[in-house]
Design a protein around this motif. Sequence first.
Motif, PDB file in Angstrom:
ATOM      1  N   ALA A   1     -19.600 113.612  98.361  1.00 42.44           N
ATOM      2  CA  ALA A   1     -20.135 113.918  99.686  1.00 42.44           C
ATOM      3  C   ALA A   1     -21.075 115.109  99.612  1.00 42.44           C
ATOM      4  O   ALA A   1     -20.910 115.997  98.783  1.00 42.44           O
ATOM      5  CB  ALA A   1     -18.989 114.218 100.639  1.00 42.44           C
ATOM      6  N   THR A   2     -22.056 115.118 100.481  1.00 39.06           N
ATOM      7  CA  THR A   2     -22.931 116.278 100.618  1.00 39.06           C
ATOM      8  C   THR A   2     -22.375 117.159 101.727  1.00 39.06           C
ATOM      9  O   THR A   2     -21.525 116.729 102.515  1.00 39.06           O
ATOM     10  CB  THR A   2     -24.367 115.848 100.968  1.00 39.06           C
TER      11      THR A   2
ATOM     12  N   SER B   1     -20.534 128.081 101.770  1.00 42.36           N
ATOM     13  CA  SER B   1     -19.293 127.840 101.039  1.00 42.36           C
ATOM     14  C   SER B   1     -19.420 126.606 100.157  1.00 42.36           C
ATOM     15  O   SER B   1     -18.976 126.604  99.006  1.00 42.36           O
ATOM     16  CB  SER B   1     -18.133 127.672 102.021  1.00 42.36           C
ATOM     17  N   PHE B   2     -20.012 125.576 100.713  1.00 41.26           N
ATOM     18  CA  PHE B   2     -20.158 124.319  99.972  1.00 41.26           C
ATOM     19  C   PHE B   2     -20.999 124.524  98.714  1.00 41.26           C
ATOM     20  O   PHE B   2     -20.771 123.882  97.698  1.00 41.26           O
ATOM     21  CB  PHE B   2     -20.802 123.243 100.865  1.00 41.26           C
TER      22      PHE B   2
ATOM     23  N   LEU C   1     -13.753 129.988  99.558  1.00 43.98           N
ATOM     24  CA  LEU C   1     -12.804 130.406 100.589  1.00 43.98           C
ATOM     25  C   LEU C   1     -13.321 131.611 101.368  1.00 43.98           C
ATOM     26  O   LEU C   1     -13.168 131.674 102.591  1.00 43.98           O
ATOM     27  CB  LEU C   1     -11.443 130.709  99.962  1.00 43.98           C
ATOM     28  N   GLN C   2     -13.935 132.550 100.679  1.00 45.43           N
ATOM     29  CA  GLN C   2     -14.446 133.741 101.349  1.00 45.43           C
ATOM     30  C   GLN C   2     -15.453 133.366 102.432  1.00 45.43           C
ATOM     31  O   GLN C   2     -15.400 133.881 103.548  1.00 45.43           O
ATOM     32  CB  GLN C   2     -15.081 134.702 100.338  1.00 45.43           C
ATOM     33  N   PHE C   3     -16.358 132.437 102.123  1.00 46.28           N
ATOM     34  CA  PHE C   3     -17.348 132.043 103.114  1.00 46.28           C
ATOM     35  C   PHE C   3     -16.716 131.246 104.262  1.00 46.28           C
ATOM     36  O   PHE C   3     -17.171 131.335 105.408  1.00 46.28           O
ATOM     37  CB  PHE C   3     -18.515 131.299 102.468  1.00 46.28           C
ATOM     38  N   LEU C   4     -15.652 130.514 103.984  1.00 42.50           N
ATOM     39  CA  LEU C   4     -14.935 129.844 105.074  1.00 42.50           C
ATOM     40  C   LEU C   4     -14.264 130.877 105.977  1.00 42.50           C
ATOM     41  O   LEU C   4     -14.216 130.707 107.200  1.00 42.50           O
ATOM     42  CB  LEU C   4     -13.913 128.850 104.524  1.00 42.50           C
ATOM     43  N   TYR C   5     -13.775 131.961 105.388  1.00 36.85           N
ATOM     44  CA  TYR C   5     -13.187 133.029 106.195  1.00 36.85           C
ATOM     45  C   TYR C   5     -14.257 133.739 107.021  1.00 36.85           C
ATOM     46  O   TYR C   5     -14.013 134.128 108.172  1.00 36.85           O
ATOM     47  CB  TYR C   5     -12.426 134.025 105.316  1.00 36.85           C
ATOM     48  N   TYR C   6     -15.456 133.917 106.457  1.00 40.73           N
ATOM     49  CA  TYR C   6     -16.565 134.477 107.242  1.00 40.73           C
ATOM     50  C   TYR C   6     -16.858 133.567 108.438  1.00 40.73           C
ATOM     51  O   TYR C   6     -17.098 134.034 109.552  1.00 40.73           O
ATOM     52  CB  TYR C   6     -17.840 134.599 106.411  1.00 40.73           C
TER      53      TYR C   6
END
Length: 160
Positions: free
Chosen positions: A3-4, A54-55, A64-69
């Motif tokens: 997936a993109t 994040s991707f 994970l850090q960017f998902l937390y951002y």
Amino acid sequence: MSATFEDLRVLKSAEEIADSIWKFVVQWGEFAKDVVGKQMARSADSVGANIAESFGRFNFGEKLQFLYYSRGSIFETKYWLNRTRVRGLLDSKEIDEYVSRLTDLARQLNTFANSLKTVRAEQNPKRSAVRETQAEYVAIHPEEIPDPLFSEDDLNWLNT
């Protein structure tokens, strides 16, 4: 076929919310747009931007850090929605709908982050965290602090 990032449901949800907020904000007067609108639009856009970033990261910790951002930007957007309620820029029904959608998006983000943690654990089952021992707290009484704190030799050493 993999997936993109455009295929991610969580990203699509973030984009829909950000675009919808944008449509409201551009209709406001200049002062409201400048003080609240720009901040709210930026925070809403930041949710999806951090998911996309994040991707693009290779390391699970960075992902994970960017998902937390991104999750932090959800809370920031909710803050600005609260300001729009108090300042009468959006009606309560619209705000409640956004809050509900953002809450759902936060749950999607948590699920996405947890799935990344699961994949990481499966790929590296022997991974263990490195932890330092807790430092001992030592109380210093004011009368034990030398005066002056640094000698002339200490200060001269810093200049060399």
